[in-house]
Every structure is written in structure tokens, then in C-alpha cells.
Design a protein around this motif. Structure first.
Motif, PDB file in Angstrom:
ATOM      1  N   ASN A 100       0.882  -1.185   0.000  1.00 52.93           N
ATOM      2  CA  ASN A 100       0.000   0.000   0.000  1.00 52.93           C
ATOM      3  C   ASN A 100       0.905   1.215   0.000  1.00 52.93           C
ATOM      4  OD1 ASN A 100       1.022  -0.262   2.614  1.00 52.93           O
ATOM      5  ND2 ASN A 100      -0.773  -1.497   3.152  1.00 52.93           N
ATOM      6  N   ASN A 101       0.495   2.256  -0.721  1.00 50.98           N
ATOM      7  CA  ASN A 101       1.492   3.321  -0.917  1.00 50.98           C
ATOM      8  C   ASN A 101       1.127   4.602  -0.204  1.00 50.98           C
ATOM      9  OD1 ASN A 101      -0.659   4.113  -2.383  1.00 50.98           O
ATOM     10  ND2 ASN A 101       0.166   3.363  -4.304  1.00 50.98           N
ATOM     11  N   THR A 102       0.167   4.529   0.779  1.00 50.59           N
ATOM     12  CA  THR A 102       0.017   5.780   1.556  1.00 50.59           C
ATOM     13  C   THR A 102       1.223   5.887   2.469  1.00 50.59           C
ATOM     14  OG1 THR A 102      -1.159   4.404   3.089  1.00 50.59           O
ATOM     15  CG2 THR A 102      -2.472   5.741   1.581  1.00 50.59           C
ATOM     16  N   MET A 103       1.584   7.125   2.855  1.00 49.02           N
ATOM     17  CA  MET A 103       2.847   7.330   3.536  1.00 49.02           C
ATOM     18  C   MET A 103       2.966   6.435   4.771  1.00 49.02           C
ATOM     19  SD  MET A 103       5.691   8.504   3.412  1.00 49.02           S
ATOM     20  CE  MET A 103       6.007   9.905   2.352  1.00 49.02           C
ATOM     21  N   ASN A 129       5.321   2.933   5.750  1.00 48.97           N
ATOM     22  CA  ASN A 129       6.267   2.627   6.823  1.00 48.97           C
ATOM     23  C   ASN A 129       5.938   1.281   7.425  1.00 48.97           C
ATOM     24  OD1 ASN A 129       7.518   4.914   6.354  1.00 48.97           O
ATOM     25  ND2 ASN A 129       6.490   6.116   7.944  1.00 48.97           N
ATOM     26  N   VAL A 130       4.634   0.992   7.599  1.00 52.92           N
ATOM     27  CA  VAL A 130       4.271  -0.306   8.185  1.00 52.92           C
ATOM     28  C   VAL A 130       4.844  -1.397   7.295  1.00 52.92           C
ATOM     29  CG1 VAL A 130       2.347  -1.858   8.584  1.00 52.92           C
ATOM     30  CG2 VAL A 130       2.195   0.551   9.298  1.00 52.92           C
ATOM     31  N   MET A 131       4.649  -1.201   5.963  1.00 58.15           N
ATOM     32  CA  MET A 131       5.146  -2.232   5.049  1.00 58.15           C
ATOM     33  C   MET A 131       6.648  -2.355   5.223  1.00 58.15           C
ATOM     34  SD  MET A 131       5.352  -2.085   0.962  1.00 58.15           S
ATOM     35  CE  MET A 131       6.875  -1.210   1.056  1.00 58.15           C
ATOM     36  N   GLN A 132       7.301  -1.166   5.425  1.00 62.89           N
ATOM     37  CA  GLN A 132       8.757  -1.227   5.476  1.00 62.89           C
ATOM     38  C   GLN A 132       9.178  -2.065   6.684  1.00 62.89           C
ATOM     39  OE1 GLN A 132      11.017  -0.585   3.498  1.00 62.89           O
ATOM     40  NE2 GLN A 132      12.688  -1.030   4.913  1.00 62.89           N
ATOM     41  N   GLN A 133       8.432  -1.890   7.838  1.00 64.45           N
ATOM     42  CA  GLN A 133       8.845  -2.657   9.000  1.00 64.45           C
ATOM     43  C   GLN A 133       8.760  -4.143   8.682  1.00 64.45           C
ATOM     44  OE1 GLN A 133       6.639  -0.176  11.259  1.00 64.45           O
ATOM     45  NE2 GLN A 133       8.545   0.913  11.760  1.00 64.45           N
ATOM     46  N   SER A 134       7.728  -4.517   7.899  1.00 62.09           N
ATOM     47  CA  SER A 134       7.561  -5.961   7.690  1.00 62.09           C
ATOM     48  C   SER A 134       8.730  -6.500   6.886  1.00 62.09           C
ATOM     49  CB  SER A 134       6.255  -6.204   6.922  1.00 62.09           C
ATOM     50  OG  SER A 134       6.413  -5.663   5.623  1.00 62.09           O
ATOM     51  N   THR A 135       9.454  -5.623   6.124  1.00 61.39           N
ATOM     52  CA  THR A 135      10.601  -6.182   5.394  1.00 61.39           C
ATOM     53  C   THR A 135      11.880  -5.953   6.180  1.00 61.39           C
ATOM     54  OG1 THR A 135      10.966  -4.085   4.287  1.00 61.39           O
ATOM     55  CG2 THR A 135       9.507  -5.648   3.192  1.00 61.39           C
ATOM     56  N   ARG A 136      11.772  -5.375   7.374  1.00 63.89           N
ATOM     57  CA  ARG A 136      12.991  -5.130   8.157  1.00 63.89           C
ATOM     58  C   ARG A 136      13.206  -6.345   9.058  1.00 63.89           C
ATOM     59  NH1 ARG A 136      12.520   0.186  10.878  1.00 63.89           N
ATOM     60  NH2 ARG A 136      13.620   0.935   9.039  1.00 63.89           N
ATOM     61  N   ALA A 182      10.340   1.653  -0.902  1.00 63.37           N
ATOM     62  CA  ALA A 182      10.771   1.219   0.425  1.00 63.37           C
ATOM     63  C   ALA A 182      11.425   2.374   1.169  1.00 63.37           C
ATOM     64  CB  ALA A 182      11.758   0.071   0.269  1.00 63.37           C
ATOM     65  N   PRO A 183      10.626   3.280   1.760  1.00 67.40           N
ATOM     66  CA  PRO A 183      11.237   4.390   2.469  1.00 67.40           C
ATOM     67  C   PRO A 183      11.926   3.897   3.731  1.00 67.40           C
ATOM     68  CG  PRO A 183       8.910   4.347   2.897  1.00 67.40           C
ATOM     69  CD  PRO A 183       9.179   3.262   1.889  1.00 67.40           C
ATOM     70  N   TYR A 184      12.997   4.551   4.116  1.00 63.61           N
ATOM     71  CA  TYR A 184      13.753   4.105   5.284  1.00 63.61           C
ATOM     72  C   TYR A 184      13.355   4.928   6.494  1.00 63.61           C
ATOM     73  CZ  TYR A 184      17.515   3.090   8.476  1.00 63.61           C
ATOM     74  OH  TYR A 184      18.225   2.715   9.576  1.00 63.61           O
ATOM     75  N   SER A 185      13.018   4.259   7.577  1.00 63.44           N
ATOM     76  CA  SER A 185      12.816   5.003   8.830  1.00 63.44           C
ATOM     77  C   SER A 185      13.757   4.362   9.850  1.00 63.44           C
ATOM     78  CB  SER A 185      11.367   4.853   9.273  1.00 63.44           C
ATOM     79  OG  SER A 185      11.085   3.475   9.448  1.00 63.44           O
ATOM     80  N   ASN A 186      14.489   5.220  10.561  1.00 68.07           N
ATOM     81  CA  ASN A 186      15.549   4.714  11.428  1.00 68.07           C
ATOM     82  C   ASN A 186      14.946   3.914  12.580  1.00 68.07           C
ATOM     83  OD1 ASN A 186      17.593   4.323  13.237  1.00 68.07           O
ATOM     84  ND2 ASN A 186      18.605   6.276  12.741  1.00 68.07           N
ATOM     85  N   PRO A 187      15.194   2.619  12.665  1.00 67.85           N
ATOM     86  CA  PRO A 187      14.574   1.813  13.720  1.00 67.85           C
ATOM     87  C   PRO A 187      15.100   2.178  15.100  1.00 67.85           C
ATOM     88  CG  PRO A 187      16.222   0.529  12.559  1.00 67.85           C
ATOM     89  CD  PRO A 187      16.130   1.853  11.868  1.00 67.85           C
TER      90      PRO A 187
END
Lengths: 88, 86
Positions: free
Chosen positions: B7-10, B14-21, B77-82
Motif C-alpha cells: 500500500n502506498n500511503t505514507m 512505513n508499516v510495510m517497510q517494517q515488515s521487510t525489516r 521502500a522508504p527508510y525510517s531509522n529503527p
């Protein structure tokens, strides 16, 4: 020379060109690995035509965007006149 | 790949990004002088899961593609600093 200020649609037109150019770069990279994807090629050609039109519009009003034959020149010779890209 | 909700809402991105982290717990020694780092994270961006990109993938509208830096939501895949985000 008086510091010339740029009209708003200078920036609007430039951003539109930038948007199309970015999409064209992405499509180009995609097509490098998918040479027979007809849909993408059609999309690429439509965006190329649109980008060419926008560039022509821009250059008619604000002078050449590129040199060495990639843009027509105004008179007097102007491609090296400010604003340069980092000054825009 | 199915649970990989694209899903591409901002914020969802990020949620999606966490799932690939992914993360792992490094060993912490008893006499370690420094404050131990208990969890270390590493990114596994979507292209690792994609393989050869299928034709006819969904696209961002061009203005958004320029902002997001890619034409394809599947590869966004935006990066948010974990370590910083709470």
C-alpha cells in the motif's frame, strides 16, 4: 544587468518536465530488461511526446534548456545565460 | 509474497517497510564495557523478494513517482531509522 525574477509558471513548467523525465527514466530502465513489453513502450512514447512538447513550450518562452544541438537557440546566444540549474 | 501488503500511503508504507525489516540479537558479553546493543536491524528491500519484475505492475502517478523516487509501488521502500523511532 537587473536581477531578473522568474515568473511562477517557469517553475511549474520546469517541474512538469522534471516529472515526465523521471517517469521516462524509470520506463527506460524497465524497458531495458523488458524489451517486448508493448504497453510500456506505448506509455514511453506518449510520455516522450508530451515531454518534447513541454520542453518546446518552455524553450519558446524562457530560452534553451540544453546546448550542442539539443535545443534551438534564441537570439542573442543564450544557453550560458543565468539562471543555471542550481540557481533556479 | 501474499502477506506482503503493498500500500502506498505514507504511513502504511512505513508499516510495510517494517515488515521487510529484519533483526537479530548480537551476543552480549558479561564484561562488555559499553552499553550493549541488544537488537540489530537490517533492511531487506522489496526487490529481494521480487525477482524478475513482471510486466504490467501497478504504477504511481508521475508526480507521486517523482516524490517517492520510484515508479513502482511494489519497490517503494522508504527508510525510517529503527533506532530512533520509538
Amino acid at each position: 544587468m537587473a536581477n531578473k525574477t522568474l515568473p511562477d509558471d517557469y517553475y511549474q513548467l520546469l517541474e512538469e518536465i522534471q516529472i515526465l523525465d523521471f517517469t521516462l527514466v524509470e520506463l527506460n530502465l524497465y524497458l531495458d530488461t523488458h524489451p517486448d513489453d508493448l504497453e510500456a513502450i506505448k506509455q514511453f512514447n506518449t510520455y516522450t511526446r508530451k515531454a518534447k512538447e513541454l520542453r518546446q513550450q518552455f524553450e519558446e518562452r524562457f530560452g534553451p534548456l540544453m546546448h550542442f544541438g539539443h535545443s534551438y537557440s534564441t537570439h542573442p546566444w543564450a544557453w550560458n545565460e543565468p539562471p543555471w540549474p542550481w540557481q533556479v | 509474497m501474499e502477506n506482503f501488503m503493498i500500500n502506498n500511503t505514507m504511513n502504511n508504507a512505513n508499516v510495510m517497510q517494517q515488515s521487510t525489516r529484519k533483526s537479530y540479537e548480537p551476543f552480549v558479553g558479561r564484561y562488555d564495557p559499553c552499553k550493549p546493543i541488544t537488537v540489530k536491524y537490517y533492511e531487506t528491500p522489496p526487490q529481494l523478494y521480487l525477482g524478475f519484475q513482471p510486466p504490467g505492475l501497478e504504477q504511481f502517478p508521475p508526480p507521486e513517482a517523482l516524490k517517492r523516487g520510484t515508479l513502482w509501488p511494489a519497490l517503494y521502500a522508504p527508510y525510517s531509522n529503527p533506532y530512533e523511532t520509538p
